[in-house]
Design a protein around this motif. Sequence first.
Motif, PDB file in Angstrom:
ATOM      1  N   VAL A  12       0.833  -1.199   0.000  1.00 10.45           N
ATOM      2  CA  VAL A  12       0.000   0.000   0.000  1.00 10.45           C
ATOM      3  C   VAL A  12       0.869   1.250   0.000  1.00 10.45           C
ATOM      4  O   VAL A  12       0.648   2.194  -0.750  1.00 10.45           O
ATOM      5  CB  VAL A  12      -0.926   0.013   1.231  1.00 10.45           C
ATOM      6  N   VAL A  15       2.686   2.844  -3.069  1.00  8.76           N
ATOM      7  CA  VAL A  15       1.941   3.691  -3.994  1.00  8.76           C
ATOM      8  C   VAL A  15       1.856   5.110  -3.449  1.00  8.76           C
ATOM      9  O   VAL A  15       1.313   5.987  -4.095  1.00  8.76           O
ATOM     10  CB  VAL A  15       0.509   3.168  -4.219  1.00  8.76           C
ATOM     11  N   THR A  16       2.406   5.273  -2.271  1.00 11.13           N
ATOM     12  CA  THR A  16       2.155   6.475  -1.479  1.00 11.13           C
ATOM     13  C   THR A  16       1.743   7.708  -2.269  1.00 11.13           C
ATOM     14  O   THR A  16       0.591   7.959  -2.483  1.00 11.13           O
ATOM     15  CB  THR A  16       3.346   6.803  -0.561  1.00 11.13           C
ATOM     16  N   LEU A  17       2.705   8.514  -2.700  1.00  6.57           N
ATOM     17  CA  LEU A  17       2.276   9.740  -3.360  1.00  6.57           C
ATOM     18  C   LEU A  17       2.393   9.663  -4.867  1.00  6.57           C
ATOM     19  O   LEU A  17       2.570  10.664  -5.535  1.00  6.57           O
ATOM     20  CB  LEU A  17       3.050  10.935  -2.819  1.00  6.57           C
ATOM     21  N   ALA A  20      -1.465   5.943  -6.589  1.00  2.18           N
ATOM     22  CA  ALA A  20      -2.827   5.684  -6.132  1.00  2.18           C
ATOM     23  C   ALA A  20      -3.814   5.921  -7.267  1.00  2.18           C
ATOM     24  O   ALA A  20      -3.513   6.581  -8.253  1.00  2.18           O
ATOM     25  CB  ALA A  20      -3.154   6.563  -4.936  1.00  2.18           C
ATOM     26  N   ALA A  22      -6.824   7.536  -7.365  1.00  2.00           N
ATOM     27  CA  ALA A  22      -7.384   8.884  -7.485  1.00  2.00           C
ATOM     28  C   ALA A  22      -8.741   8.890  -8.144  1.00  2.00           C
ATOM     29  O   ALA A  22      -9.076   9.769  -8.916  1.00  2.00           O
ATOM     30  CB  ALA A  22      -6.424   9.804  -8.232  1.00  2.00           C
TER      31      ALA A  22
ATOM     32  N   LYS B  42      -3.499  11.847  -7.041  1.00  2.00           N
ATOM     33  CA  LYS B  42      -2.856  10.597  -6.612  1.00  2.00           C
ATOM     34  C   LYS B  42      -2.100  10.786  -5.301  1.00  2.00           C
ATOM     35  O   LYS B  42      -2.095   9.906  -4.440  1.00  2.00           O
ATOM     36  CB  LYS B  42      -1.903  10.098  -7.697  1.00  2.00           C
ATOM     37  N   ALA B  43      -1.471  11.916  -5.140  1.00  3.69           N
ATOM     38  CA  ALA B  43      -0.717  12.168  -3.911  1.00  3.69           C
ATOM     39  C   ALA B  43      -1.651  12.227  -2.709  1.00  3.69           C
ATOM     40  O   ALA B  43      -1.336  11.708  -1.633  1.00  3.69           O
ATOM     41  CB  ALA B  43       0.076  13.468  -4.043  1.00  3.69           C
ATOM     42  N   ILE B  44      -2.813  12.838  -2.895  1.00  2.00           N
ATOM     43  CA  ILE B  44      -3.767  12.941  -1.789  1.00  2.00           C
ATOM     44  C   ILE B  44      -4.329  11.559  -1.453  1.00  2.00           C
ATOM     45  O   ILE B  44      -4.392  11.178  -0.274  1.00  2.00           O
ATOM     46  CB  ILE B  44      -4.889  13.932  -2.146  1.00  2.00           C
ATOM     47  N   GLU B  45      -4.698  10.806  -2.468  1.00  2.00           N
ATOM     48  CA  GLU B  45      -5.172   9.433  -2.229  1.00  2.00           C
ATOM     49  C   GLU B  45      -4.070   8.606  -1.569  1.00  2.00           C
ATOM     50  O   GLU B  45      -4.335   7.798  -0.677  1.00  2.00           O
ATOM     51  CB  GLU B  45      -5.596   8.768  -3.550  1.00  2.00           C
ATOM     52  N   GLY B  46      -2.864   8.823  -2.003  1.00  2.00           N
ATOM     53  CA  GLY B  46      -1.734   8.096  -1.430  1.00  2.00           C
ATOM     54  C   GLY B  46      -1.543   8.418   0.041  1.00  2.00           C
ATOM     55  O   GLY B  46      -1.245   7.526   0.846  1.00  2.00           O
ATOM     56  N   TRP B  47      -1.721   9.676   0.393  1.00  2.00           N
ATOM     57  CA  TRP B  47      -1.585  10.076   1.800  1.00  2.00           C
ATOM     58  C   TRP B  47      -2.632   9.348   2.643  1.00  2.00           C
ATOM     59  O   TRP B  47      -2.336   8.812   3.712  1.00  2.00           O
ATOM     60  CB  TRP B  47      -1.734  11.599   1.943  1.00  2.00           C
ATOM     61  N   ALA B  49      -4.209   6.531   1.914  1.00  2.00           N
ATOM     62  CA  ALA B  49      -3.916   5.096   1.938  1.00  2.00           C
ATOM     63  C   ALA B  49      -2.785   4.783   2.919  1.00  2.00           C
ATOM     64  O   ALA B  49      -2.811   3.776   3.632  1.00  2.00           O
ATOM     65  CB  ALA B  49      -3.548   4.623   0.529  1.00  2.00           C
ATOM     66  N   ALA B  50      -1.799   5.680   2.972  1.00  2.00           N
ATOM     67  CA  ALA B  50      -0.661   5.456   3.863  1.00  2.00           C
ATOM     68  C   ALA B  50      -1.085   5.561   5.325  1.00  2.00           C
ATOM     69  O   ALA B  50      -0.643   4.787   6.178  1.00  2.00           O
ATOM     70  CB  ALA B  50       0.450   6.465   3.556  1.00  2.00           C
TER      71      ALA B  50
END
Lengths: 189, 189, 189, 189
Positions: A12, A15-17, A20, A22, B42-47, B49-50
């Motif tokens: 998980v 995929v951090t930033l 993902a 989105a 994607k970065a926001i979703e990644g945050w 998810a993390a």
Amino acid sequence: MKLRSLVAALAVVCVTLSNASAKTIAFAEMVNNNITVEEVKKAIEGWGAALIAISNEYETNGMSASRALAEKVVDSAYGYNMGAVLFKPTLASGDQTFRTNRSGAIAYFVGGDSRFPNDNGFAIKGWKKFDYKKAAIYINGDIALTMGNVMLTDSNGKVTTVDKTWGFKKDNKGNLRIVLHHSSLPFAQ
Amino acid sequence: MKLRSLVAALAVVCVTLSNASAKTIAFAEMVNNNITVEEVKKAIEGWGAALIAISNEYETNGMSASRALAEKVVDSAYGYNMGAVLFKPTLASGDQTFRTNRSGAIAYFVGGDSRFPNDNGFAIKGWKKFDYKKAAIYINGDIALTMGNVMLTDSNGKVTTVDKTWGFKKDNKGNLRIVLHHSSLPFAQ
Amino acid sequence: MKLRSLVAALAVVCVTLSNASAKTIAFAEMVNNNITVEEVKKAIEGWGAALIAISNEYETNGMSASRALAEKVVDSAYGYNMGAVLFKPTLASGDQTFRTNRSGAIAYFVGGDSRFPNDNGFAIKGWKKFDYKKAAIYINGDIALTMGNVMLTDSNGKVTTVDKTWGFKKDNKGNLRIVLHHSSLPFAQ
Amino acid sequence: MKLRSLVAALAVVCVTLSNASAKTIAFAEMVNNNITVEEVKKAIEGWGAALIAISNEYETNGMSASRALAEKVVDSAYGYNMGAVLFKPTLASGDQTFRTNRSGAIAYFVGGDSRFPNDNGFAIKGWKKFDYKKAAIYINGDIALTMGNVMLTDSNGKVTTVDKTWGFKKDNKGNLRIVLHHSSLPFAQ
């Protein structure tokens, strides 16, 4: 077991930033100050169209009309309203190589300025066609740099090729302005 | 007649650097350092998810594992490798309101750092779901700023809403890193 | 011998694009679009002075005058003229948490707008003194981000502290405008 | 009376985000990604010093040593590690006018690459002295553009002048890299 769940967790996090999905994010409002490739393409085509328009204006309506048009083009397409422009025109040389202010640019395009005695008006040479090729582009924020060959065809069908670098700045109104312009004849071996 | 051709010429010039068709321009090579909306999503979703991954890791494998994961997340998702980060976490206060260095960020997420005695680990509170809404975005070069509501749902289904501002910087490798993060509980009248 | 001269050559090259002396280079003309620390300091002090001025105007000349002043401040200090502003005022909440357009900002500062019924005028609360501390700054091109504590003192000497993030954009005229503003009351344990 | 106080209030507001004194603001921590004039001066001097170093290396230790040095210079001073570089060297022409990748740059500087048969090594022509004048600079974030004349003196005292445009990008490590380089012989009337 511990290892397996750590691997799962890391999967998980990997995929951090960046990766993902989105799917669910939407922005209700947006400001985007960045320059786009499409805008740069239009600016380059616009520069070519303006050069031909000045040539045509000169032929049809004479020097005074073409000068008025050249001023309009310089004032709308170059960044002299925001300060010095780094402009090295193709046929400029000596102490007048660099045209960092507005009057030097206009003199170059239509001549007739006693301060620039070697200028005979690059834009009024009867240009009929503009092409651009072998180009590369470098985009950084509201600045785009391009490098490539410009081919200008005159009324006799003669093609002049130049090596051309442009730097475009997108201003607060969303207009692109040329803040850098280095043009040179190809090196002849 | 003169007037008509001037109008025609001006019609061409009006498109100067903005409305030309750009049919024929192509760039063979391109570098684009700008951040995109999609990358920010994607970065926001990644945050999100993390954060959930750290919570899950804590439940499954305990503190040490979740701390290791939190360090990995902070090191990959925040810009501490490039200097101070402007980070005001939701539940931080007093002299420890601002977490401009890495250790302050990790302490906030997983606690257990005697230098930050009030931190009890925001990321290990059993978060199960991340949502984001009412968001706006401001893009400027390799920086994107976002503002909106984050909704976090815990294992009991309780939803915590925060007002959230992020500033993302796209680094030379193309990765987005958080360089600004201001989170606060909604004002209660 | 070969080795020695290689070492000498490398010594020169090591300075390549970073450590040379730069004694002889001078630029005759310069354009610099970047934001400076000094400009940001002045913008922050200016924001504080404007808030106090609106408070004073309200006391001396009443609501209509203070509203006129608030409009002037918002129009000169915020970036609504360039699009949405990411503004989360201290005391705003619910559906009206984010004030991305001009009317929401003015309503917040002086109230009296039926579309924002919870606003009672943050700028007309009798503020007498503005201080700023524990601040960090992140500069990127024409954008500067700051985070720190703002302390506002009212006419009774009571101090209100807020956690404050600002994002400033330097426009083409060289003026700084707030494009991001996240203000929140400190988290109370 | 009302008017006087309005004038007083406006006097305060006029300074809003630009003229305040900024006596009391201090930033405890700072990140500044912007390029500075001083950094650009050093980069230009460094480029000149590197060119002379390659020439000297060739004379003292031969082709293989000068090639190794040229590779070092290109790898540290140009931005090929970040993608295409917009490079039009002085003496390049035809299909090989633009050197957007690393091998084209190295071939130009030291020759000996069958893919670039016209290159005979610009950097190994016995250059002894580098000067730079009539320069202008345009700074935008982490990009600086410069335009001016470079004068290179060889071992016989002969001076070659070129019209030179550089674009420098400051990378995340604080190093300047050339991402644009257009060099041309002066136009001869």
